[in-house]
Every structure is written in C-alpha cells, then in structure tokens.
Design a protein around this motif. Structure first.
Motif, short mmCIF file in Angstrom:
data_model
loop_
_atom_site.label_atom_id
_atom_site.label_comp_id
_atom_site.label_asym_id
_atom_site.label_seq_id
_atom_site.Cartn_x
_atom_site.Cartn_y
_atom_site.Cartn_z
N HIS A 118 0.71 -1.33 0.14
CA HIS A 118 0.20 0.17 0.22
C HIS A 118 0.86 1.31 0.16
CE1 HIS A 118 -0.10 -0.35 4.82
NE2 HIS A 118 1.03 -0.68 4.12
N ASP A 156 -3.13 -2.87 8.48
CA ASP A 156 -1.54 -2.52 8.74
C ASP A 156 -1.29 -1.51 9.50
OD1 ASP A 156 1.27 -3.49 7.10
OD2 ASP A 156 1.44 -1.53 7.62
N VAL A 157 -0.16 -1.31 10.18
CA VAL A 157 0.03 -0.48 11.30
C VAL A 157 0.52 0.81 10.69
CG1 VAL A 157 2.54 -0.75 11.82
CG2 VAL A 157 0.81 -0.20 13.66
N HIS A 158 0.90 0.74 9.33
CA HIS A 158 1.50 2.11 8.59
C HIS A 158 0.38 2.37 7.74
CE1 HIS A 158 4.76 -0.48 9.43
NE2 HIS A 158 5.49 0.58 10.22
N ASP A 233 1.59 -6.10 11.92
CA ASP A 233 2.52 -5.61 12.49
C ASP A 233 2.07 -4.57 13.70
OD1 ASP A 233 1.56 -3.76 10.24
OD2 ASP A 233 3.31 -3.23 9.26
N GLY A 274 2.02 -5.89 5.85
CA GLY A 274 3.29 -6.03 6.51
C GLY A 274 3.27 -6.88 7.61
N TYR A 276 6.51 -7.78 11.05
CA TYR A 276 8.08 -7.97 11.09
C TYR A 276 8.24 -8.24 12.53
CZ TYR A 276 7.22 -4.74 7.18
OH TYR A 276 6.85 -4.27 6.06
ZN ZN Z 1 3.26 -1.97 7.68
#
Ligand code: ZN
Length: 307
Positions: A118, A156-158, A233, A274, A276
């Motif tokens: 994204h 997603d956390v972003h 994430d 994502g 990680y």
């Molecule tokens: Zn992310």
C-alpha cells in the motif's frame, strides 16, 4: 477458499536485510501442512500485464522497473534492491491479488499469500512496496465491468499512503486506514477515513475503535467488493509496529472483519501486507491467523451478476 501463491513471491535478499522475505514460503507451507490449502485451492499467478499495471502506475515508472534504470534514491526509497527477480515478484504478487479478487467475486472470499503493498504510488515505490496491487486490481475490475464500488480496509500499522493518494476524491472507492499515528509514513495522505492510533494501544481499545469505525463505514457505503490488508505489524513485539495487540486480539480483529463482510454477503479479498515479528517463522504464524479464520467460514458461492 482459493488463495494465490507463487514460489517466486520469494526473492533472495542480503542476509542482513530487514525485510522478512522468507515469510511468503513459510506462510504457504504452514497453511499446506495444516491441511487448510489443497492443490485445487491454489491459484498460481503469471506476471501482471503491463496494460493492467498502467491503469495505476505511470509508463515511465514501469519502464524504469523493467529496465532496472531507477536511480539510487528511488531504489533507496523502495528499500529493497532492484533485480529482475524483484520486478517479476512484484508483478506476480499484483496478479495474485487480481486473481484473488476475481475468485472472491465468484466464491465470496479469496486470498493472496502476498500483496497489500500500500505504500506504492503511481510514479514511485517506498516502504518495501513496488506496485500497488490492490489499486491495480480495483482499476482492472472497474475497467472490465466486474465491480465499480470498492472498500479498502487497511489495518496494517502503517498508513496506506499510496492507496489513499491514488483514490483521493474517488467516490467509488472508500479507503479506510487504521494505523499508528506517529509511525511511518511521517507525511500522511488523505484516506476517505483515517484513524490514527497512539503508540502502545492494546486489544480492548484497538478492537473497540475498529468495531465503531467499521459499523459507521458499513452503514453508509455499500461496496461490490472489499479488499482487506491484514498487516500483522500491530502485534506486540513487532520490530516496527509500536502497538501491543495480543495473538488473541489479532484473531478477534480478523473475525471482526470477516464477519462484517461475510454477514453482508460482500466479496472479500484478503492480502497479507506487513509483518515484522522477531523471526520470519513467527511472522508467518501471525499471517496465518486470518486465513485460518477465513477457512473456517462456510463457503457461500455467489451468483455472479456482474460477470
Ligand atoms: Zn506495515
């Protein structure tokens, strides 16, 4: 439920590289070993057609990717070294999301064991994202008359900055991003709805916010297809996440999205986005949760009115 996967989703990276490329084959092997995914359920993508990618990305950017002529700053921004294998991988993953979208229109739900990239914009990539697979799939479905109104649920956390920028001002595509407010990208784009979270937020607050905002969206926007970016994430211990979801909280999150769409009969496409965690094995374990929950759903084939 059918899922797209190709062994070449995995591209070798230098050992010290922070991107957990091994999570793709590990996720696939995990779902296979657990008996969730048999041969007939695996969709094997070819490389996405340039004529499809052009619906979102500029010809110049695609040419640079094909030729390996991105300058050093552009490659640094992507964060993964350019190679022919990376270009091929990016096109395979984009096609995987498109195949999953078509399968979701037929079956009600489908997934791609990759995708959700994204942070890719029309003319550049960033944050480990080369091509915006979800945006390409939406534009292809619209061009082909298979779906017009799409909802993107990006957990997603972003922030889904590339997706937000691509669809800003487009009333047919609702982009919802719930992300760490202080996390990357520092300069946020405008989604249809952005929910910025404080660092350290845990299960109860996260799930309450998600349910409230999902209810609001679903009461006002009726999509023909939903794309879910199920980034893991936000889970505690993620190297980049800064949030504190538990494994059980993540499972509840996935159920919440699956039930919201499933109960309304809206076709749902799952992409992984994502993750990680400290090891690729742990990252794959977390990515598997949304698929485990989806595989447990009763499959309800849809009448394919638009095809
Ligand atoms: Zn992310």
């Amino acid at each position: 439920m059918r899922c797209a996967y190709h062994p070449d989703y995995h591209v070798p990276l230098p050992p010290s590289h922070p991107f957990p490329m091994a999570k793709y084959p590990l996720l696939f092997q995990r779902l296979r070993a657990a008996g969730w995914l048999n041969d007939a359920q695996v969709l094997v993508p070819d490389e996405a057609a340039l004529s499809d990618l052009c619906l979102v990305h500029t010809g110049h950017y695609l040419q640079q990717l094909a030729d390996g002529t991105l300058d050093a700053a552009a490659v640094r921004k992507i964060g993964v070294p350019w190679s022919q294998a990376l270009w091929r991988r990016s096109r395979l993953a984009a096609q995987g999301t498109l195949m999953a979208a078509r399968a979701a229109l037929d079956d009600g739900i489908a997934g791609n064991l990759a995708g959700g990239t994204h942070h890719a914009f029309p003319a550049h990539g960033e944050g480990f994202c080369v091509l915006n697979d979800v945006a390409v799939a939406i534009r292809v479905l619209q061009r082909d008359g298979r779906a017009r109104r799409a909802l993107v649920i990006d957990l997603d956390v972003h922030q889904g900055n590339g997706t937000a920028a691509i669809f800003e001002g487009d009333a047919d595509v609702f982009t919802f991003s719930m992300h760490g407010e202080r996390n990357y990208p520092s300069r946020k784009m405008h989604s249809t709805l952005d929910v910025g979270l404080a660092d350290g937020i845990g299960d109860d607050d996260y799930l309450a916010l998600l349910r409230r905002h999902l209810d609001d969206i679903l009461a006002t926007f009726v999509p023909e297809i939903v794309f879910y970016l199920a980034g893991v994430d936000p889970v505690r211990g993620d190297r980049y996440g800064r949030l504190a979801l538990s494994d059980e909280g993540l499972r509840q999150r996935e159920r919440c999205v699956l039930e919201a769409c499933g109960s309304r009969g809206w076709p749902l496409v799952i992409t992984i986005a994502g993750g990680y965690a400290p090891t690729p094995e742990r990252t794959a374990e977390l990515h598997a949760i949304v698929f485990e929950e989806a595989f447990r759903l009763p499959l309800q084939p849809r009448a394919c009115a638009a095809s």
